[in-house]
Scaffold this motif. Structure first.
Motif, mmCIF file in Angstrom:
data_model
loop_
_atom_site.group_PDB
_atom_site.id
_atom_site.type_symbol
_atom_site.label_atom_id
_atom_site.label_comp_id
_atom_site.label_asym_id
_atom_site.label_seq_id
_atom_site.Cartn_x
_atom_site.Cartn_y
_atom_site.Cartn_z
ATOM 1 N N PHE A 1 -6.870 -1.571 -5.389
ATOM 2 C CA PHE A 1 -6.497 -0.211 -5.783
ATOM 3 C C PHE A 1 -7.758 0.487 -6.297
ATOM 4 O O PHE A 1 -8.355 0.041 -7.272
ATOM 5 C CB PHE A 1 -5.421 -0.265 -6.865
ATOM 6 C CG PHE A 1 -5.055 1.074 -7.427
ATOM 7 C CD1 PHE A 1 -4.693 2.121 -6.609
ATOM 8 C CD2 PHE A 1 -5.066 1.283 -8.802
ATOM 9 C CE1 PHE A 1 -4.349 3.355 -7.132
ATOM 10 C CE2 PHE A 1 -4.720 2.514 -9.344
ATOM 11 C CZ PHE A 1 -4.360 3.553 -8.503
ATOM 12 N N ASN B 1 -0.264 -6.527 -9.502
ATOM 13 C CA ASN B 1 0.487 -5.282 -9.707
ATOM 14 C C ASN B 1 -0.207 -4.072 -9.085
ATOM 15 O O ASN B 1 0.091 -2.949 -9.449
ATOM 16 C CB ASN B 1 0.703 -5.047 -11.198
ATOM 17 C CG ASN B 1 -0.621 -5.010 -11.948
ATOM 18 O OD1 ASN B 1 -1.661 -5.340 -11.382
ATOM 19 N ND2 ASN B 1 -0.596 -4.605 -13.199
ATOM 20 N N ASP C 1 0.095 -2.739 -6.140
ATOM 21 C CA ASP C 1 1.027 -1.868 -5.418
ATOM 22 C C ASP C 1 1.796 -0.992 -6.394
ATOM 23 O O ASP C 1 2.022 0.186 -6.157
ATOM 24 C CB ASP C 1 1.996 -2.691 -4.572
ATOM 25 C CG ASP C 1 1.272 -3.386 -3.427
ATOM 26 O OD1 ASP C 1 0.229 -2.863 -2.984
ATOM 27 O OD2 ASP C 1 1.733 -4.454 -2.993
ATOM 28 N N TYR C 2 2.177 -1.583 -7.524
ATOM 29 C CA TYR C 2 2.874 -0.826 -8.555
ATOM 30 C C TYR C 2 1.960 0.269 -9.111
ATOM 31 O O TYR C 2 2.371 1.419 -9.272
ATOM 32 C CB TYR C 2 3.328 -1.755 -9.689
ATOM 33 C CG TYR C 2 3.804 -1.001 -10.908
ATOM 34 C CD1 TYR C 2 5.065 -0.398 -10.928
ATOM 35 C CD2 TYR C 2 2.987 -0.872 -12.023
ATOM 36 C CE1 TYR C 2 5.490 0.309 -12.042
ATOM 37 C CE2 TYR C 2 3.408 -0.166 -13.139
ATOM 38 C CZ TYR C 2 4.662 0.428 -13.145
ATOM 39 O OH TYR C 2 5.076 1.136 -14.235
ATOM 40 N N SER D 1 -7.576 8.527 -4.828
ATOM 41 C CA SER D 1 -7.031 7.175 -4.944
ATOM 42 C C SER D 1 -6.696 6.636 -3.563
ATOM 43 O O SER D 1 -6.209 7.369 -2.706
ATOM 44 C CB SER D 1 -5.734 7.169 -5.758
ATOM 45 O OG SER D 1 -5.912 7.846 -6.976
ATOM 46 N N TYR E 1 -5.305 9.766 -1.488
ATOM 47 C CA TYR E 1 -4.510 10.691 -2.287
ATOM 48 C C TYR E 1 -5.465 11.446 -3.209
ATOM 49 O O TYR E 1 -6.219 10.824 -3.949
ATOM 50 C CB TYR E 1 -3.480 9.929 -3.117
ATOM 51 C CG TYR E 1 -2.423 9.260 -2.277
ATOM 52 C CD1 TYR E 1 -1.128 9.752 -2.243
ATOM 53 C CD2 TYR E 1 -2.738 8.154 -1.489
ATOM 54 C CE1 TYR E 1 -0.156 9.141 -1.456
ATOM 55 C CE2 TYR E 1 -1.767 7.541 -0.694
ATOM 56 C CZ TYR E 1 -0.483 8.043 -0.684
ATOM 57 O OH TYR E 1 0.473 7.455 0.087
ATOM 58 N N ASN F 1 1.844 12.593 -8.614
ATOM 59 C CA ASN F 1 2.457 13.087 -7.377
ATOM 60 C C ASN F 1 2.036 14.507 -6.999
ATOM 61 O O ASN F 1 2.515 15.053 -6.027
ATOM 62 C CB ASN F 1 3.987 12.978 -7.441
ATOM 63 C CG ASN F 1 4.554 13.756 -8.608
ATOM 64 O OD1 ASN F 1 3.843 14.517 -9.271
ATOM 65 N ND2 ASN F 1 5.833 13.567 -8.880
ATOM 66 N N PHE G 1 -0.452 1.721 -7.647
ATOM 67 C CA PHE G 1 -0.650 2.757 -6.633
ATOM 68 C C PHE G 1 0.544 3.703 -6.591
ATOM 69 O O PHE G 1 0.386 4.897 -6.374
ATOM 70 C CB PHE G 1 -0.889 2.109 -5.269
ATOM 71 C CG PHE G 1 -1.371 3.076 -4.236
ATOM 72 C CD1 PHE G 1 -2.466 3.894 -4.496
ATOM 73 C CD2 PHE G 1 -0.758 3.164 -3.008
ATOM 74 C CE1 PHE G 1 -2.933 4.792 -3.549
ATOM 75 C CE2 PHE G 1 -1.215 4.054 -2.050
ATOM 76 C CZ PHE G 1 -2.303 4.869 -2.319
ATOM 77 N N GLN G 2 1.733 3.173 -6.857
ATOM 78 C CA GLN G 2 2.925 4.030 -6.856
ATOM 79 C C GLN G 2 2.913 5.009 -8.030
ATOM 80 O O GLN G 2 3.634 6.002 -8.019
ATOM 81 C CB GLN G 2 4.193 3.176 -6.904
ATOM 82 C CG GLN G 2 4.484 2.482 -5.593
ATOM 83 C CD GLN G 2 5.377 1.262 -5.774
ATOM 84 O OE1 GLN G 2 6.007 1.085 -6.809
ATOM 85 N NE2 GLN G 2 5.409 0.408 -4.767
ATOM 86 N N GLN G 3 2.102 4.698 -9.058
ATOM 87 C CA GLN G 3 2.040 5.578 -10.229
ATOM 88 C C GLN G 3 1.069 6.746 -10.042
ATOM 89 O O GLN G 3 0.898 7.548 -10.942
ATOM 90 C CB GLN G 3 1.608 4.792 -11.477
ATOM 91 C CG GLN G 3 2.439 3.571 -11.767
ATOM 92 C CD GLN G 3 3.935 3.867 -11.767
ATOM 93 O OE1 GLN G 3 4.392 4.729 -12.501
ATOM 94 N NE2 GLN G 3 4.672 3.177 -10.916
#
Length: 135
Positions: A113, A69, A71-72, A106, A92, A79, A74-76
């Motif tokens: 990750f 997970n 990739d998931y 990150s 990031y 923002n 990392f999407q969190q």
């Protein structure tokens, strides 16, 4: 919870599978010294953390997560970030004003990750040096 937990007080103590699967950060970066690493594992995830401390008791805390997970995760990433390119690595950077002026870097590298947590007064150049030495 995590099933396997192992603490290392020296980077030299890492077994071969850690050296092979994770990004190994250096012993020191400028005035920060490696303090300890903790390896944790459960059925889905493996996690390795690095703690660095300097003479002012400032800390750099690095977490590496390997698993299905990532990739998931990392999407969190928050923002409210700036994106920078460090030697082709997309990093990031989130700066938080409320929480002791923390700063979080990150990135994803080889499906790992990675988050680097520190304080704003620890220079970005120092963190960049730490990351570029390792990656």
């Amino acid at each position: 919870g995590m099933e396997t937990i192992k603490t290392y007080s020296s980077i030299n103590e890492f077994p071969e599978f850690i050296q092979k699967n994770f990004i190994i950060f250096p012993d020191t970066v400028l005035d920060f010294q490696f303090n300890e690493s903790i390896y944790e594992k459960n059925t889905d995830v493996e996690k390795l953390t690095f703690l660095y401390v300097n003479s002012s008791n400032e800390e750099i805390y690095i977490s590496e997560i390997i698993g299905n997970n990532t990739d998931y995760l990392f999407q969190q990433v928050d923002n409210k970030y700036d994106i920078e390119q460090w030697n082709g690595l997309e990093v990031y950077i989130s700066k938080y004003n409320n929480d002791e002026s923390k700063c979080v870097y990150s990135f994803m590298s080889n499906h790992i990750f990675v988050t680097v947590n520190t304080y704003k007064n620890v220079s970005e150049d120092l963190i960049r040096t730490l990351v570029e030495k390792a990656v």
